[in-house]
Design a protein around this motif. Structure first.
Motif, PDB file in Angstrom:
ATOM      1  N   ASN A   2       0.848  -1.186   0.000  1.00 62.68           N
ATOM      2  CA  ASN A   2       0.000   0.000   0.000  1.00 62.68           C
ATOM      3  C   ASN A   2       0.890   1.246   0.000  1.00 62.68           C
ATOM      4  O   ASN A   2       2.106   1.154   0.057  1.00 62.68           O
ATOM      5  N   LEU A   3       0.281   2.405  -0.023  1.00 63.84           N
ATOM      6  CA  LEU A   3       1.049   3.640   0.000  1.00 63.84           C
ATOM      7  C   LEU A   3       1.661   3.912   1.372  1.00 63.84           C
ATOM      8  O   LEU A   3       2.556   4.720   1.498  1.00 63.84           O
ATOM      9  N   ASN A   4       1.164   3.222   2.388  1.00 60.10           N
ATOM     10  CA  ASN A   4       1.720   3.379   3.731  1.00 60.10           C
ATOM     11  C   ASN A   4       2.624   2.179   4.034  1.00 60.10           C
ATOM     12  O   ASN A   4       3.188   1.584   3.129  1.00 60.10           O
ATOM     13  N   ILE A   5       2.735   1.810   5.289  1.00 61.05           N
ATOM     14  CA  ILE A   5       3.630   0.703   5.672  1.00 61.05           C
ATOM     15  C   ILE A   5       2.951  -0.664   5.595  1.00 61.05           C
ATOM     16  O   ILE A   5       3.564  -1.676   5.918  1.00 61.05           O
ATOM     17  N   TYR A   6       1.709  -0.704   5.170  1.00 62.99           N
ATOM     18  CA  TYR A   6       0.946  -1.942   5.198  1.00 62.99           C
ATOM     19  C   TYR A   6       0.848  -2.601   3.823  1.00 62.99           C
ATOM     20  O   TYR A   6       1.176  -2.005   2.803  1.00 62.99           O
ATOM     21  N   TRP A   7       0.358  -3.837   3.835  1.00 59.84           N
ATOM     22  CA  TRP A   7       0.263  -4.663   2.639  1.00 59.84           C
ATOM     23  C   TRP A   7      -1.150  -5.196   2.487  1.00 59.84           C
ATOM     24  O   TRP A   7      -1.880  -5.338   3.455  1.00 59.84           O
ATOM     25  N   THR A   8      -1.521  -5.528   1.238  1.00 62.01           N
ATOM     26  CA  THR A   8      -2.810  -6.130   0.920  1.00 62.01           C
ATOM     27  C   THR A   8      -2.563  -7.446   0.209  1.00 62.01           C
ATOM     28  O   THR A   8      -1.696  -7.525  -0.666  1.00 62.01           O
ATOM     29  N   ILE A   9      -3.316  -8.474   0.587  1.00 63.73           N
ATOM     30  CA  ILE A   9      -3.245  -9.748  -0.132  1.00 63.73           C
ATOM     31  C   ILE A   9      -4.175  -9.660  -1.328  1.00 63.73           C
ATOM     32  O   ILE A   9      -5.317  -9.217  -1.221  1.00 63.73           O
ATOM     33  N   PHE A  10      -3.671 -10.078  -2.464  1.00 64.67           N
ATOM     34  CA  PHE A  10      -4.413 -10.010  -3.715  1.00 64.67           C
ATOM     35  C   PHE A  10      -4.585 -11.415  -4.272  1.00 64.67           C
ATOM     36  O   PHE A  10      -3.623 -12.167  -4.384  1.00 64.67           O
ATOM     37  N   ASP A  11      -5.820 -11.763  -4.592  1.00 68.54           N
ATOM     38  CA  ASP A  11      -6.129 -13.035  -5.249  1.00 68.54           C
ATOM     39  C   ASP A  11      -6.143 -12.766  -6.745  1.00 68.54           C
ATOM     40  O   ASP A  11      -6.975 -12.006  -7.235  1.00 68.54           O
ATOM     41  N   GLY A  12      -5.227 -13.375  -7.474  1.00 61.65           N
ATOM     42  CA  GLY A  12      -5.122 -13.150  -8.906  1.00 61.65           C
ATOM     43  C   GLY A  12      -6.341 -13.591  -9.692  1.00 61.65           C
ATOM     44  O   GLY A  12      -6.540 -13.168 -10.825  1.00 61.65           O
ATOM     45  N   THR A  13      -7.197 -14.419  -9.090  1.00 61.15           N
ATOM     46  CA  THR A  13      -8.395 -14.903  -9.770  1.00 61.15           C
ATOM     47  C   THR A  13      -9.596 -14.008  -9.529  1.00 61.15           C
ATOM     48  O   THR A  13     -10.299 -13.643 -10.458  1.00 61.15           O
ATOM     49  N   THR A  14      -9.828 -13.650  -8.269  1.00 57.43           N
ATOM     50  CA  THR A  14     -11.040 -12.893  -7.929  1.00 57.43           C
ATOM     51  C   THR A  14     -10.772 -11.495  -7.394  1.00 57.43           C
ATOM     52  O   THR A  14     -11.681 -10.676  -7.347  1.00 57.43           O
ATOM     53  N   GLY A  15      -9.563 -11.222  -6.943  1.00 63.04           N
ATOM     54  CA  GLY A  15      -9.262  -9.950  -6.296  1.00 63.04           C
ATOM     55  C   GLY A  15      -9.604  -9.956  -4.816  1.00 63.04           C
ATOM     56  O   GLY A  15      -9.291  -9.022  -4.108  1.00 63.04           O
ATOM     57  N   LEU A  16     -10.240 -11.022  -4.358  1.00 60.84           N
ATOM     58  CA  LEU A  16     -10.639 -11.142  -2.952  1.00 60.84           C
ATOM     59  C   LEU A  16     -10.016 -12.387  -2.349  1.00 60.84           C
ATOM     60  O   LEU A  16      -9.539 -13.255  -3.061  1.00 60.84           O
ATOM     61  N   VAL A  17     -10.037 -12.495  -1.041  1.00 59.87           N
ATOM     62  CA  VAL A  17      -9.583 -13.693  -0.348  1.00 59.87           C
ATOM     63  C   VAL A  17     -10.758 -14.220   0.438  1.00 59.87           C
ATOM     64  O   VAL A  17     -11.226 -13.579   1.374  1.00 59.87           O
ATOM     65  N   ASN A  18     -11.257 -15.389   0.040  1.00 56.04           N
ATOM     66  CA  ASN A  18     -12.425 -15.995   0.682  1.00 56.04           C
ATOM     67  C   ASN A  18     -13.585 -15.014   0.779  1.00 56.04           C
ATOM     68  O   ASN A  18     -14.291 -14.964   1.773  1.00 56.04           O
ATOM     69  N   GLY A  19     -13.750 -14.197  -0.249  1.00 56.99           N
ATOM     70  CA  GLY A  19     -14.849 -13.243  -0.287  1.00 56.99           C
ATOM     71  C   GLY A  19     -14.549 -11.919   0.378  1.00 56.99           C
ATOM     72  O   GLY A  19     -15.376 -11.020   0.371  1.00 56.99           O
ATOM     73  N   PHE A  20     -13.368 -11.772   0.959  1.00 59.95           N
ATOM     74  CA  PHE A  20     -13.013 -10.547   1.666  1.00 59.95           C
ATOM     75  C   PHE A  20     -11.671 -10.023   1.184  1.00 59.95           C
ATOM     76  O   PHE A  20     -10.784 -10.785   0.837  1.00 59.95           O
ATOM     77  N   VAL A  21     -11.509  -8.715   1.229  1.00 61.75           N
ATOM     78  CA  VAL A  21     -10.218  -8.108   0.968  1.00 61.75           C
ATOM     79  C   VAL A  21      -9.404  -8.187   2.253  1.00 61.75           C
ATOM     80  O   VAL A  21      -9.910  -7.870   3.327  1.00 61.75           O
ATOM     81  N   ARG A  22      -8.176  -8.656   2.164  1.00 56.03           N
ATOM     82  CA  ARG A  22      -7.285  -8.706   3.325  1.00 56.03           C
ATOM     83  C   ARG A  22      -6.323  -7.531   3.197  1.00 56.03           C
ATOM     84  O   ARG A  22      -5.465  -7.511   2.323  1.00 56.03           O
ATOM     85  N   ASP A  23      -6.493  -6.547   4.065  1.00 51.73           N
ATOM     86  CA  ASP A  23      -5.764  -5.289   3.942  1.00 51.73           C
ATOM     87  C   ASP A  23      -5.185  -4.899   5.301  1.00 51.73           C
ATOM     88  O   ASP A  23      -5.566  -5.452   6.332  1.00 51.73           O
ATOM     89  N   MET A  24      -4.268  -3.947   5.285  1.00 50.60           N
ATOM     90  CA  MET A  24      -3.662  -3.394   6.495  1.00 50.60           C
ATOM     91  C   MET A  24      -2.859  -4.453   7.256  1.00 50.60           C
ATOM     92  O   MET A  24      -2.880  -4.515   8.480  1.00 50.60           O
TER      93      MET A  24
END
Length: 60
Positions: free
Chosen positions: A11-33
């Motif tokens: 991310n633009l800050n110190i954190y990271w986001t997990i990205f699913d190359g197939t759906t963009g989500l992880v188990n239906g949720f965005v994993r962020d921060m």
């Protein structure tokens, strides 16, 4: 070698986001921060689970 489904994006800050190359989500949720350590650990687990599911599916 097959590409891995899950990856980390900084991310633009110190954190990271997990990205699913197939759906963009992880188990239906965005994993962020996530910290880099949390993200690495979770991406590793998710990719191992995905690989196991793919192997099981192809053995049928």
């Amino acid at each position: 070698m097959e590409s891995q489904r899950y990856d980390l994006h900084k991310n633009l800050n110190i954190y990271w986001t997990i990205f699913d190359g197939t759906t963009g989500l992880v188990n239906g949720f965005v994993r962020d921060m996530l910290t880099a350590e949390e993200g690495d650990e979770l991406v590793g687990k998710l990719n191992r689970i995905d690989e196991e599911e793919q192997r099981r599916f192809t053995l049928r």
